[in-house]
Design a protein around this motif. Structure first.
Motif, PDB file in Angstrom:
ATOM      1  N   ASN A  81       0.791  -1.230   0.000  1.00  0.00           N
ATOM      2  CA  ASN A  81       0.000   0.000   0.000  1.00  0.00           C
ATOM      3  C   ASN A  81       0.820   1.276   0.000  1.00  0.00           C
ATOM      4  OD1 ASN A  81      -2.563  -0.951  -0.454  1.00  0.00           O
ATOM      5  ND2 ASN A  81      -2.780  -1.562   1.668  1.00  0.00           N
ATOM      6  N   ALA A  82       0.874   1.983   1.153  1.00  0.00           N
ATOM      7  CA  ALA A  82       1.367   3.347   1.123  1.00  0.00           C
ATOM      8  C   ALA A  82       2.670   3.479   0.330  1.00  0.00           C
ATOM      9  CB  ALA A  82       1.577   3.836   2.545  1.00  0.00           C
ATOM     10  N   PRO A  83       2.613   4.156  -0.818  1.00  0.00           N
ATOM     11  CA  PRO A  83       3.848   4.316  -1.578  1.00  0.00           C
ATOM     12  C   PRO A  83       4.829   5.154  -0.778  1.00  0.00           C
ATOM     13  CG  PRO A  83       1.906   5.018  -2.839  1.00  0.00           C
ATOM     14  CD  PRO A  83       1.484   4.821  -1.436  1.00  0.00           C
ATOM     15  N   SER A  84       6.108   4.944  -1.006  1.00  0.00           N
ATOM     16  CA  SER A  84       7.072   5.638  -0.176  1.00  0.00           C
ATOM     17  C   SER A  84       7.316   7.066  -0.670  1.00  0.00           C
ATOM     18  CB  SER A  84       8.383   4.850  -0.147  1.00  0.00           C
ATOM     19  OG  SER A  84       8.791   4.651  -1.487  1.00  0.00           O
ATOM     20  N   ASN A  85       6.842   7.360  -1.906  1.00  0.00           N
ATOM     21  CA  ASN A  85       7.159   8.697  -2.417  1.00  0.00           C
ATOM     22  C   ASN A  85       6.372   9.772  -1.677  1.00  0.00           C
ATOM     23  OD1 ASN A  85       4.793   7.759  -3.596  1.00  0.00           O
ATOM     24  ND2 ASN A  85       4.948   9.212  -5.244  1.00  0.00           N
ATOM     25  N   ALA A  86       6.949  10.961  -1.642  1.00  0.00           N
ATOM     26  CA  ALA A  86       6.334  12.058  -0.894  1.00  0.00           C
ATOM     27  C   ALA A  86       4.931  12.346  -1.406  1.00  0.00           C
ATOM     28  CB  ALA A  86       7.209  13.295  -1.026  1.00  0.00           C
ATOM     29  N   ALA A  87       4.784  12.398  -2.725  1.00  0.00           N
ATOM     30  CA  ALA A  87       3.510  12.804  -3.319  1.00  0.00           C
ATOM     31  C   ALA A  87       2.607  11.590  -3.515  1.00  0.00           C
ATOM     32  CB  ALA A  87       3.763  13.532  -4.630  1.00  0.00           C
ATOM     33  N   TRP A  88       2.470  10.786  -2.487  1.00  0.00           N
ATOM     34  CA  TRP A  88       1.698   9.541  -2.556  1.00  0.00           C
ATOM     35  C   TRP A  88       0.258   9.780  -2.980  1.00  0.00           C
ATOM     36  CZ3 TRP A  88      -2.570   9.259   0.575  1.00  0.00           C
ATOM     37  CH2 TRP A  88      -2.633  10.210   1.597  1.00  0.00           C
ATOM     38  N   TRP A  89      -0.264  10.981  -2.680  1.00  0.00           N
ATOM     39  CA  TRP A  89      -1.675  11.277  -2.905  1.00  0.00           C
ATOM     40  C   TRP A  89      -2.026  11.480  -4.374  1.00  0.00           C
ATOM     41  CZ3 TRP A  89      -1.712  16.002  -5.241  1.00  0.00           C
ATOM     42  CH2 TRP A  89      -0.545  16.776  -5.081  1.00  0.00           C
ATOM     43  N   THR A  90      -1.022  11.659  -5.238  1.00  0.00           N
ATOM     44  CA  THR A  90      -1.332  12.021  -6.626  1.00  0.00           C
ATOM     45  C   THR A  90      -2.011  10.885  -7.385  1.00  0.00           C
ATOM     46  OG1 THR A  90       0.885  11.379  -7.291  1.00  0.00           O
ATOM     47  CG2 THR A  90       0.521  13.726  -6.883  1.00  0.00           C
ATOM     48  N   GLU A  91      -1.719   9.647  -7.004  1.00  0.00           N
ATOM     49  CA  GLU A  91      -2.295   8.490  -7.712  1.00  0.00           C
ATOM     50  C   GLU A  91      -3.015   7.572  -6.735  1.00  0.00           C
ATOM     51  OE1 GLU A  91      -2.115   7.513 -11.035  1.00  0.00           O
ATOM     52  OE2 GLU A  91      -1.128   9.372 -11.632  1.00  0.00           O
ATOM     53  N   SER A  92      -3.291   8.052  -5.540  1.00  0.00           N
ATOM     54  CA  SER A  92      -3.813   7.159  -4.499  1.00  0.00           C
ATOM     55  C   SER A  92      -5.304   6.872  -4.693  1.00  0.00           C
ATOM     56  CB  SER A  92      -3.600   7.796  -3.131  1.00  0.00           C
ATOM     57  OG  SER A  92      -4.248   9.047  -3.108  1.00  0.00           O
ATOM     58  N   VAL A  93      -5.748   5.779  -4.107  1.00  0.00           N
ATOM     59  CA  VAL A  93      -7.176   5.463  -4.045  1.00  0.00           C
ATOM     60  C   VAL A  93      -7.585   5.557  -2.578  1.00  0.00           C
ATOM     61  CG1 VAL A  93      -8.954   3.734  -4.441  1.00  0.00           C
ATOM     62  CG2 VAL A  93      -7.071   3.987  -6.080  1.00  0.00           C
ATOM     63  N   THR A  94      -8.500   6.458  -2.311  1.00  0.00           N
ATOM     64  CA  THR A  94      -8.938   6.703  -0.934  1.00  0.00           C
ATOM     65  C   THR A  94     -10.366   6.198  -0.758  1.00  0.00           C
ATOM     66  OG1 THR A  94      -7.529   8.641  -0.798  1.00  0.00           O
ATOM     67  CG2 THR A  94      -9.308   8.515   0.815  1.00  0.00           C
ATOM     68  N   TYR A  95     -10.586   5.525   0.341  1.00  0.00           N
ATOM     69  CA  TYR A  95     -11.900   4.940   0.633  1.00  0.00           C
ATOM     70  C   TYR A  95     -12.593   5.834   1.649  1.00  0.00           C
ATOM     71  CZ  TYR A  95     -15.133   1.082   1.906  1.00  0.00           C
ATOM     72  OH  TYR A  95     -16.228   0.291   2.138  1.00  0.00           O
ATOM     73  N   GLN A  96     -13.740   6.357   1.274  1.00  0.00           N
ATOM     74  CA  GLN A  96     -14.474   7.232   2.199  1.00  0.00           C
ATOM     75  C   GLN A  96     -15.288   6.404   3.178  1.00  0.00           C
ATOM     76  OE1 GLN A  96     -17.470   9.847   0.549  1.00  0.00           O
ATOM     77  NE2 GLN A  96     -18.105  10.505   2.594  1.00  0.00           N
ATOM     78  N   ILE A  97     -15.000   6.565   4.458  1.00  0.00           N
ATOM     79  CA  ILE A  97     -15.758   5.889   5.515  1.00  0.00           C
ATOM     80  C   ILE A  97     -16.765   6.864   6.113  1.00  0.00           C
ATOM     81  CG2 ILE A  97     -15.607   4.862   7.816  1.00  0.00           C
ATOM     82  CD1 ILE A  97     -12.965   3.653   7.061  1.00  0.00           C
ATOM     83  N   TYR A  98     -18.029   6.538   5.958  1.00  0.00           N
ATOM     84  CA  TYR A  98     -19.072   7.309   6.635  1.00  0.00           C
ATOM     85  C   TYR A  98     -19.203   6.672   8.026  1.00  0.00           C
ATOM     86  CZ  TYR A  98     -23.213  10.159   7.218  1.00  0.00           C
ATOM     87  OH  TYR A  98     -24.112  11.108   7.673  1.00  0.00           O
ATOM     88  N   VAL A  99     -18.610   7.327   9.010  1.00  0.00           N
ATOM     89  CA  VAL A  99     -18.330   6.680  10.299  1.00  0.00           C
ATOM     90  C   VAL A  99     -19.580   6.076  10.939  1.00  0.00           C
ATOM     91  CG1 VAL A  99     -17.424   7.084  12.624  1.00  0.00           C
ATOM     92  CG2 VAL A  99     -16.317   8.153  10.660  1.00  0.00           C
ATOM     93  N   ARG A 100     -20.696   6.764  10.882  1.00  0.00           N
ATOM     94  CA  ARG A 100     -21.929   6.254  11.524  1.00  0.00           C
ATOM     95  C   ARG A 100     -22.391   4.933  10.921  1.00  0.00           C
ATOM     96  NH1 ARG A 100     -24.655   9.695  14.574  1.00  0.00           N
ATOM     97  NH2 ARG A 100     -26.693   8.722  14.420  1.00  0.00           N
ATOM     98  N   SER A 101     -21.963   4.649   9.698  1.00  0.00           N
ATOM     99  CA  SER A 101     -22.572   3.533   8.955  1.00  0.00           C
ATOM    100  C   SER A 101     -21.583   2.489   8.484  1.00  0.00           C
ATOM    101  CB  SER A 101     -23.326   4.091   7.737  1.00  0.00           C
ATOM    102  OG  SER A 101     -24.379   4.894   8.165  1.00  0.00           O
ATOM    103  N   PHE A 102     -20.368   2.496   9.021  1.00  0.00           N
ATOM    104  CA  PHE A 102     -19.378   1.537   8.510  1.00  0.00           C
ATOM    105  C   PHE A 102     -19.384   0.247   9.333  1.00  0.00           C
ATOM    106  CE2 PHE A 102     -14.920   0.048   7.880  1.00  0.00           C
ATOM    107  CZ  PHE A 102     -15.025  -0.207   6.518  1.00  0.00           C
ATOM    108  N   ALA A 103     -19.162   0.356  10.641  1.00  0.00           N
ATOM    109  CA  ALA A 103     -19.151  -0.838  11.498  1.00  0.00           C
ATOM    110  C   ALA A 103     -19.333  -0.384  12.945  1.00  0.00           C
ATOM    111  CB  ALA A 103     -17.839  -1.603  11.347  1.00  0.00           C
ATOM    112  N   ASP A 104     -20.202  -1.081  13.664  1.00  0.00           N
ATOM    113  CA  ASP A 104     -20.545  -0.716  15.048  1.00  0.00           C
ATOM    114  C   ASP A 104     -19.970  -1.768  15.992  1.00  0.00           C
ATOM    115  OD1 ASP A 104     -21.778  -0.083  17.441  1.00  0.00           O
ATOM    116  OD2 ASP A 104     -23.724  -0.917  16.847  1.00  0.00           O
ATOM    117  N   SER A 105     -19.081  -1.353  16.895  1.00  0.00           N
ATOM    118  CA  SER A 105     -18.432  -2.337  17.782  1.00  0.00           C
ATOM    119  C   SER A 105     -19.167  -2.523  19.107  1.00  0.00           C
ATOM    120  CB  SER A 105     -16.992  -1.896  18.081  1.00  0.00           C
ATOM    121  OG  SER A 105     -16.999  -0.769  18.944  1.00  0.00           O
ATOM    122  N   ASP A 106     -20.032  -1.565  19.497  1.00  0.00           N
ATOM    123  CA  ASP A 106     -20.584  -1.643  20.855  1.00  0.00           C
ATOM    124  C   ASP A 106     -22.097  -1.854  20.901  1.00  0.00           C
ATOM    125  OD1 ASP A 106     -21.440   0.808  20.058  1.00  0.00           O
ATOM    126  OD2 ASP A 106     -20.365   1.959  21.581  1.00  0.00           O
ATOM    127  N   GLY A 107     -22.684  -2.179  19.757  1.00  0.00           N
ATOM    128  CA  GLY A 107     -24.078  -2.619  19.757  1.00  0.00           C
ATOM    129  C   GLY A 107     -25.110  -1.525  19.994  1.00  0.00           C
TER     130      GLY A 107
END
Ligand code: NOJ
Length: 533
Positions: free
Chosen positions: A2-28
């Protein structure tokens, strides 16, 4: 990996948007949280993304699900603690995933201590100067501005003064001419950068500064009609660029410490869209979402225009384009491409899904960065028939039901099993109800089917990393009507057919991946494929 070592890693990166309320609930409690995210980080690594963007997870009364921030340097108790956050960042980094936070500088929550102090201190107080408080015009608000979510942009306080809110009345706008506000946000950036955050998505980034005269607008209802930000006195003011120059200096200061960029990604909408190149600059933002792809219909010609505009944008800014097909504010792509929407019905979900798969191969083949909204890798459809009494989006209330809002794309993610909560939570009483049809869209189901959209994304992300990382620019080729063909690097071709009938596969080489089978070497309707020479 994953994380490329180059400084400008963001230029070609794939970012996954997590909508925090709806991704995974650990405490029920039926609401997603940070420990839920931690437990699913291996899933994201397996999928093959480079980074995650977390929607706001600060303490908030949740009037706009976290985009109403009560404290910029803590964690919403329902989501966990700062300690959980630190563990999340450490574990993500351990898996080679970067972590981007969502920062909300245009407005806060009515529960922010500075806003409470402003209300308590009364008219004329220095506390009120950090916001936009004004006397009204008799019983009318100070001007004719409307809020983005419907209704006036002004709320009256018990002492008779009004305050400005471009979104809900629970989200007062900051006064960015006030030095306290400038200084506070710079401290907020440092606070999270010191905790290891890798960059920021900036909410309503073309906002912040307002015309200090607060003049009326010519057509106050335009924004509500087109559901986008057009008020020239409230958005895209020239002073905002100075804010981002200061923020870039901070980001660069941290980047210089370890040689890894801390990208700033602007959400620039409305009238800001055609000024995106003024924000994405070497001394301001690294990236800004390029909405043309999300806004484009599923049509080869429209996609070609989008790509050309993207190329122009990249040439003007010197930064690769940031492509996006969906997010937590938009009808999910599998439904959108089938003509469905809340209130309008599901549309042709089969065609929509085929098109969403094809569009994913298109986006992932383009030069630049890509943002994936959680669930796109499952071809998750929009929930278009949420019972009205379960709607939580303030847009619904503020428009008196004229707009059904964005809940349908924010339903908790289905992980496994055949009934709610589909592994999302310990309770079936999730904050938004999951439909039974989600049984066909669980991660478990998708992972067990080699033809699933999940496997398509996973393979595409691997091939992209192997073949396209340094492939450079793109060349559009002549294509049959209804089709789009382009080449990149050494022998990579992508073709997409948005017409009604199969077209001859444009390339004689070896197929690498396709969003549907390619019978007789033809590219069927609603299909995209990748080839190598
Ligand atoms: C844009 C965010 O994406 C949206 O969800 C939010 O409601 C508004 N900004 C206001 O913060």
């Amino acid at each position: 990996m994953n994380a490329p070592s180059n400084a400008a890693w963001w230029t070609e990166s794939v970012t996954y948007q997590i909508y925090v309320r709806s991704f995974a609930d650990s405490d029920g409690d039926g609401v997603g949280d940070l420990n839920g995210i931690r437990s699913r980080l291996p899933y994201l690594r397996e999928l093959g993304v480079d980074a995650v963007w977390l929607t706001p997870c600060y303490p908030s009364p949740q009037h706009d699900h976290g985009y109403d921030v009560a404290d910029y340097t803590d964690i919403e108790p329902a989501y966990g603690t700062l300690h959980d956050f630190d563990r999340l960042v450490a574990e993500a980094h351990g898996l080679g995933l970067r972590v981007l936070l969502d920062i909300v500088p245009n407005h806060c929550s009515v529960e922010h201590p500075w806003f409470r102090a402003a209300l308590a201190a009364g008219p004329g107080s220095p506390e009120r100067e950090r916001f936009h408080f004004r006397p009204g015009d008799g019983d009318d608000p100070p001007n004719n501005w409307r809020s983005m979510f419907g209704g006036p942009a002004w709320q009256r306080t018990p002492d008779g003064e009004w305050f400005l809110h471009l979104f809900t009345p629970e989200q007062p706008d900051w006064n960015w001419n006030h030095p306290d506000v400038v200084e506070m946000f710079e401290g907020v950036l440092r606070f999270w950068l010191d905790r290891g955050v890798d960059g920021f998505r900036i909410d309503a980034a073309q906002g912040l500064h307002k015309d200090p005269e607060l003049p009326d607008v010519a057509d106050p209802f335009e924004e509500e009609r087109i559901a986008d930000a057009t008020n020239v006195h409230a958005w895209n003011r020239p002073e905002v660029h100075e804010v981002y120059r200061a923020w870039r200096r901070i980001a660069d200061e941290y980047a210089a410490r370890d040689g890894s960029d801390r990208p700033l990604i602007g959400e620039i909408t409305g009238i800001g869209k055609r000024h995106l190149h003024e924000y994405v600059q070497p001394d301001q933002l690294h990236q800004g979402f390029f909405w043309d792809l999300l806004d484009s219909p599923f049509d080869a010609e429209a996609f070609a225009t989008t790509i050309r505009r993207g190329q122009e944008q990249a040439a003007r800014t010197g930064a690769p384009v940031t492509w996006v097909l969906g997010n937590h504010d938009t009808v999910r792509v599998a439904t959108r491409y089938g003509g469905g929407a809340p209130g309008a019905g599901p549309g042709d979900i089969e065609a929509g899904t085929a098109r969403a798969r094809a569009a994913a191969l298109l986006a992932l083949a383009l030069p630049g960065a890509v943002y994936i909204y959680q669930g796109e890798e499952l071809a998750l459809p929009e929930v278009v028939d949420l019972p009205l009494d379960r709607i939580t989006d303030p847009i619904y209330w503020r428009t008196e039901g004229r707009r059904l809002g964005r809940d349908g794309c924010r339903i908790p993610l289905p992980w496994n099993g055949t009934t709610a909560p589909f592994g999302f939570s310990g309770t079936p009483h999730t904050w938004l109800p999951q439909p039974l049809s989600f049984a066909r869209h669980t991660v478990e189901h998708a992972q067990s089917d080699p033809a699933s959209t999940w496997h398509l994304y996973r393979q595409a992300l691997r091939l992209r990393r192997d073949l396209l990382a340094d492939a450079g620019p793109l060349q559009l080729l002549p294509a049959p009507p209804g089709a789009l063909v382009f080449r990149r690097g050494h022998g990579f071709t992508c073709a997409l057919n948005t017409g009604d009938a199969p077209v001859d596969a444009p390339h004689p080489g070896t197929p690498l991946l396709s969003s549907a089978p390619l019978p007789d070497g033809k590219l069927p309707a609603d299909t995209a494929a990748w080839w190598t020479d």
